[in-house]
Design an enzyme around this catalytic site. Structure first.
Site, PDB file in Angstrom:
ATOM      1  N   PRO A  18     -41.957   5.986  -7.954  1.00  0.00           N
ATOM      2  CA  PRO A  18     -42.579   5.808  -6.651  1.00  0.00           C
ATOM      3  C   PRO A  18     -41.629   5.135  -5.607  1.00  0.00           C
ATOM      4  O   PRO A  18     -41.647   5.432  -4.532  1.00  0.00           O
ATOM      5  CB  PRO A  18     -43.899   4.971  -6.810  1.00  0.00           C
ATOM      6  CG  PRO A  18     -43.996   5.117  -8.404  1.00  0.00           C
ATOM      7  CD  PRO A  18     -42.741   5.488  -8.947  1.00  0.00           C
ATOM      8  N   ASP A  76     -29.553   9.604  -8.587  1.00  0.00           N
ATOM      9  CA  ASP A  76     -29.286   8.949  -9.911  1.00  0.00           C
ATOM     10  C   ASP A  76     -28.366   7.561  -9.639  1.00  0.00           C
ATOM     11  O   ASP A  76     -27.610   7.432  -8.916  1.00  0.00           O
ATOM     12  CB  ASP A  76     -28.414   9.668 -10.883  1.00  0.00           C
ATOM     13  CG  ASP A  76     -28.626   8.984 -12.291  1.00  0.00           C
ATOM     14  OD1 ASP A  76     -29.992   8.981 -12.797  1.00  0.00           O
ATOM     15  OD2 ASP A  76     -27.733   8.513 -12.665  1.00  0.00           O
ATOM     16  N   TYR A 159     -34.366  -3.665 -10.566  1.00  0.00           N
ATOM     17  CA  TYR A 159     -33.540  -4.748 -10.532  1.00  0.00           C
ATOM     18  C   TYR A 159     -33.332  -5.301  -9.374  1.00  0.00           C
ATOM     19  O   TYR A 159     -32.416  -6.529  -9.146  1.00  0.00           O
ATOM     20  CB  TYR A 159     -31.969  -4.284 -10.997  1.00  0.00           C
ATOM     21  CG  TYR A 159     -31.995  -3.920 -12.579  1.00  0.00           C
ATOM     22  CD1 TYR A 159     -31.672  -4.555 -13.726  1.00  0.00           C
ATOM     23  CD2 TYR A 159     -31.937  -2.381 -12.627  1.00  0.00           C
ATOM     24  CE1 TYR A 159     -31.737  -4.176 -14.953  1.00  0.00           C
ATOM     25  CE2 TYR A 159     -31.919  -1.953 -13.993  1.00  0.00           C
ATOM     26  CZ  TYR A 159     -31.787  -2.737 -14.869  1.00  0.00           C
ATOM     27  OH  TYR A 159     -31.757  -2.064 -16.368  1.00  0.00           O
ATOM     28  N   LYS A 180     -33.626  -4.113   3.654  1.00  0.00           N
ATOM     29  CA  LYS A 180     -32.849  -3.644   2.459  1.00  0.00           C
ATOM     30  C   LYS A 180     -32.341  -1.922   2.622  1.00  0.00           C
ATOM     31  O   LYS A 180     -31.296  -1.698   2.244  1.00  0.00           O
ATOM     32  CB  LYS A 180     -33.718  -3.551   1.043  1.00  0.00           C
ATOM     33  CG  LYS A 180     -33.217  -3.103  -0.245  1.00  0.00           C
ATOM     34  CD  LYS A 180     -34.193  -2.784  -1.181  1.00  0.00           C
ATOM     35  CE  LYS A 180     -33.705  -1.719  -2.341  1.00  0.00           C
ATOM     36  NZ  LYS A 180     -34.655  -1.076  -3.155  1.00  0.00           N
TER      37      LYS A 180
END
Length: 198
Positions: A18, A76, A159, A180
């Site tokens: 999500p 990825d 992370y 971010k």
């Protein structure tokens, strides 16, 4: 070889994560595409058997494009810790275990880092656009930083609470999503895809 341009219409985000769906959908919003996730379509998650981030992104994008008959975008990405030889890297999600509990993964990173080793790390993101006919276009983005411990902040995912980008004093987990996303590994990879988008 000429790069292929994505046409307006539906695009599958080849992820069941999500957090990635939200980040990618926001990056794609200005391009007038109709976004649907692999999870929304009930598509299975392919096994990630690639040996690079790009190989895994291509595998996921092709699986979603083939199964849906629509163009697909896959991501990825992973955290690479210098003192761990680049681990968890391709196995970043797997370090979170079957329940995908990233508090376990973050603790493992901290526990496995040698006490006197540098805390330098980087995030990598590979993005692949795939079409049902098997054509792919792939790019990669990277940001460097260091490990912050203990984890700080409840924003983001994965992370983010232990990653502090070079030049920053807050973790991704402490940043607002817009901060971010303005300059992270996914945004840097996405910037390289812009010429292929409508």
């Amino acid at each position: 070889m000429t790069r292929r341009q994505l046409q307006p219409g539906r695009l599958v985000l080849a992820t069941h994560n999500p957090g990635k769906v939200i980040e990618l959908a926001e990056l794609l919003e200005p391009h007038g595409l109709e976004i649907v996730s692999a999870g929304d379509l009930g598509l299975p998650e392919p096994e990630e058997t690639g040996t690079t981030f790009i190989a895994n992104a291509e595998l996921k994008a092709l699986a979603a494009a083939t199964a849906s008959g629509l163009p697909a975008l896959a991501d990825d990405s992973g955290l690479c810790v210098d003192s761990l030889g680049g681990a968890p890297g391709l196995y970043s999600a797997r370090w979170a275990g079957p329940t995908k509990d990233f508090s376990i993964a973050m603790r493992r990173v901290r526990d496995e880092m040698p006490a006197t080793a540098p805390d330098t790390v980087h995030f990598i993101c590979a993005l692949t656009l795939a079409w049902p006919d098997g054509h792919t276009e792939s790019v990669e983005g990277r940001v460097d930083g260091r490990i912050a411990w203990p984890p700080r902040g409840a924003n983001g995912f994965g992370y983010d609470p232990i990653f502090m980008m070079d030049g920053q004093f807050r973790t991704y987990g402490e940043m607002l999503r817009a901060e971010k996303e303005s300059d992270n590994h996914r945004a840097r990879a996405f910037a390289k895809l812009l010429t292929l988008l409508p």
